[in-house]
Write a protein that holds these residues in place. Structure first.
Motif, PDB file in Angstrom:
ATOM      1  N   THR A   1      -5.194  -5.333  11.178  1.00  0.00           N
ATOM      2  CA  THR A   1      -5.024  -6.348  10.191  1.00  0.00           C
ATOM      3  C   THR A   1      -6.199  -6.052   8.989  1.00  0.00           C
ATOM      4  O   THR A   1      -7.455  -6.260   9.500  1.00  0.00           O
ATOM      5  N   VAL A   2      -5.734  -6.255   7.837  1.00  0.00           N
ATOM      6  CA  VAL A   2      -6.916  -5.990   6.907  1.00  0.00           C
ATOM      7  C   VAL A   2      -6.827  -7.186   5.709  1.00  0.00           C
ATOM      8  O   VAL A   2      -5.792  -7.690   5.642  1.00  0.00           O
ATOM      9  N   THR A   3      -7.925  -7.213   5.254  1.00  0.00           N
ATOM     10  CA  THR A   3      -8.003  -8.187   4.115  1.00  0.00           C
ATOM     11  C   THR A   3      -8.859  -7.485   3.008  1.00  0.00           C
ATOM     12  O   THR A   3      -8.758  -6.091   2.898  1.00  0.00           O
ATOM     13  N   GLY A   4      -8.872  -8.010   1.676  1.00  0.00           N
ATOM     14  CA  GLY A   4      -9.416  -7.335   0.656  1.00  0.00           C
ATOM     15  C   GLY A   4      -8.049  -6.431   0.036  1.00  0.00           C
ATOM     16  O   GLY A   4      -8.564  -5.569  -1.028  1.00  0.00           O
ATOM     17  N   TYR A   5      -7.035  -6.761   0.132  1.00  0.00           N
ATOM     18  CA  TYR A   5      -5.829  -5.928  -0.676  1.00  0.00           C
ATOM     19  C   TYR A   5      -5.800  -6.604  -1.868  1.00  0.00           C
ATOM     20  O   TYR A   5      -6.318  -7.937  -2.007  1.00  0.00           O
ATOM     21  N   SER A   6      -4.961  -6.080  -2.886  1.00  0.00           N
ATOM     22  CA  SER A   6      -4.696  -6.734  -3.981  1.00  0.00           C
ATOM     23  C   SER A   6      -3.185  -6.805  -4.366  1.00  0.00           C
ATOM     24  O   SER A   6      -2.542  -5.867  -4.014  1.00  0.00           O
ATOM     25  N   CYS A   7      -2.648  -7.939  -5.187  1.00  0.00           N
ATOM     26  CA  CYS A   7      -1.232  -7.861  -5.366  1.00  0.00           C
ATOM     27  C   CYS A   7      -1.219  -7.929  -6.975  1.00  0.00           C
ATOM     28  O   CYS A   7      -1.999  -8.336  -7.661  1.00  0.00           O
ATOM     29  N   SER A   8       0.037  -7.406  -7.313  1.00  0.00           N
ATOM     30  CA  SER A   8       0.259  -7.198  -8.839  1.00  0.00           C
ATOM     31  C   SER A   8       1.793  -7.602  -8.895  1.00  0.00           C
ATOM     32  O   SER A   8       2.524  -6.731  -8.389  1.00  0.00           O
ATOM     33  N   PRO A   9       2.208  -8.529  -9.944  1.00  0.00           N
ATOM     34  CA  PRO A   9       1.640  -9.379 -10.752  1.00  0.00           C
ATOM     35  C   PRO A   9       1.252 -10.488  -9.721  1.00  0.00           C
ATOM     36  O   PRO A   9       1.623 -10.953  -8.699  1.00  0.00           O
ATOM     37  N   THR A  10       0.307 -11.187 -10.474  1.00  0.00           N
ATOM     38  CA  THR A  10      -0.146 -12.580  -9.731  1.00  0.00           C
ATOM     39  C   THR A  10       0.431 -13.933 -10.560  1.00  0.00           C
ATOM     40  O   THR A  10       0.490 -14.896  -9.913  1.00  0.00           O
TER      41      THR A  10
ATOM     42  N   TYR B   1      -3.946  -1.397  -1.067  1.00  0.00           N
ATOM     43  CA  TYR B   1      -5.227  -1.623  -0.403  1.00  0.00           C
ATOM     44  C   TYR B   1      -5.841  -0.345  -0.274  1.00  0.00           C
ATOM     45  O   TYR B   1      -5.078   0.842  -0.154  1.00  0.00           O
ATOM     46  N   THR B   2      -7.181  -0.108  -0.281  1.00  0.00           N
ATOM     47  CA  THR B   2      -8.290   1.168  -0.405  1.00  0.00           C
ATOM     48  C   THR B   2      -9.207   0.928   0.645  1.00  0.00           C
ATOM     49  O   THR B   2      -9.809  -0.059   0.751  1.00  0.00           O
ATOM     50  N   GLU B   3      -9.377   2.078   1.287  1.00  0.00           N
ATOM     51  CA  GLU B   3     -10.467   2.163   2.451  1.00  0.00           C
ATOM     52  C   GLU B   3     -10.914   3.467   2.665  1.00  0.00           C
ATOM     53  O   GLU B   3     -10.094   4.561   2.519  1.00  0.00           O
ATOM     54  N   ASN B   4     -12.239   3.707   2.303  1.00  0.00           N
ATOM     55  CA  ASN B   4     -12.930   4.982   2.416  1.00  0.00           C
ATOM     56  C   ASN B   4     -12.411   5.820   1.258  1.00  0.00           C
ATOM     57  O   ASN B   4     -12.145   6.944   1.340  1.00  0.00           O
ATOM     58  N   GLY B   5     -11.869   5.222   0.121  1.00  0.00           N
ATOM     59  CA  GLY B   5     -11.550   6.103  -0.922  1.00  0.00           C
ATOM     60  C   GLY B   5      -9.870   6.393  -0.930  1.00  0.00           C
ATOM     61  O   GLY B   5      -9.490   7.341  -1.852  1.00  0.00           O
ATOM     62  N   VAL B   6      -9.282   6.013  -0.089  1.00  0.00           N
ATOM     63  CA  VAL B   6      -7.916   6.315   0.254  1.00  0.00           C
ATOM     64  C   VAL B   6      -7.242   4.920  -0.140  1.00  0.00           C
ATOM     65  O   VAL B   6      -7.504   3.944   0.422  1.00  0.00           O
ATOM     66  N   THR B   7      -6.192   4.985  -1.138  1.00  0.00           N
ATOM     67  CA  THR B   7      -5.510   3.984  -1.484  1.00  0.00           C
ATOM     68  C   THR B   7      -3.820   3.980  -1.162  1.00  0.00           C
ATOM     69  O   THR B   7      -3.514   4.989  -1.350  1.00  0.00           O
ATOM     70  N   HIS B   8      -3.487   2.988  -0.648  1.00  0.00           N
ATOM     71  CA  HIS B   8      -2.111   3.121  -0.265  1.00  0.00           C
ATOM     72  C   HIS B   8      -1.244   1.814  -0.809  1.00  0.00           C
ATOM     73  O   HIS B   8      -2.080   0.509  -1.087  1.00  0.00           O
ATOM     74  N   ILE B   9      -0.297   1.726  -1.284  1.00  0.00           N
ATOM     75  CA  ILE B   9       0.622   1.073  -2.235  1.00  0.00           C
ATOM     76  C   ILE B   9       1.960   0.701  -1.637  1.00  0.00           C
ATOM     77  O   ILE B   9       2.534   1.427  -1.229  1.00  0.00           O
ATOM     78  N   LEU B  10       2.207  -0.527  -1.320  1.00  0.00           N
ATOM     79  CA  LEU B  10       3.333  -0.952  -0.930  1.00  0.00           C
ATOM     80  C   LEU B  10       4.092  -2.073  -1.961  1.00  0.00           C
ATOM     81  O   LEU B  10       3.524  -2.890  -2.750  1.00  0.00           O
ATOM     82  N   GLU B  11       5.342  -1.824  -2.060  1.00  0.00           N
ATOM     83  CA  GLU B  11       6.267  -2.606  -2.999  1.00  0.00           C
ATOM     84  C   GLU B  11       7.078  -3.560  -1.987  1.00  0.00           C
ATOM     85  O   GLU B  11       7.933  -3.204  -1.342  1.00  0.00           O
TER      86      GLU B  11
END
Length: 103
Positions: A52-61, A75-85
């Motif tokens: 479970t992670v925190t520090g993710y971002s959402c758009s639009p707000t 969500y980005t971790e160690n330079g790797v970003t993944h995006i979910l819609e």
């Protein structure tokens, strides 16, 4: 023949994210701000581990279009970003209703 020992660090790599628990609020009115309370985002890794992670971002707000909306969670971790819609429903506020009380 000579032999030496070299210390290396092996880590797992972020491979995907999922929303494992939806937020408490899923229906919004025009102009509402996204409420992520209750939402749980899980990171999936290359070695099949999850966390479970925190520090993710959402758009639009803030929602400014009526109808079904797509919310992008990233969500980005160690330079790797993944995006979910994810999809939310946005409804128009009820206005212009007049009631008359009988006397």
């Amino acid at each position: 023949t000579c032999t030496t020992t070299l210390a290396v660090t092996v880590t797992h790599r972020l491979s995907a994210i999922t929303v494992t628990t939806k937020p408490n609020k899923l229906t919004y009115e025009y102009g509402d701000t996204l409420a992520t309370a209750g939402m749980v985002v899980t990171a999936n890794y290359s070695d099949s581990q999850t966390k479970t992670v925190t520090g993710y971002s959402c758009s639009p707000t803030t929602f400014s279009t009526i109808g079904n909306q797509v919310v992008t969670v990233s969500y980005t971790e160690n330079g790797v970003t993944h995006i979910l819609e994810a999809r939310n429903r946005l409804v128009a506020p009820v206005t212009g209703i007049t009631t008359t009380l009988a006397t």
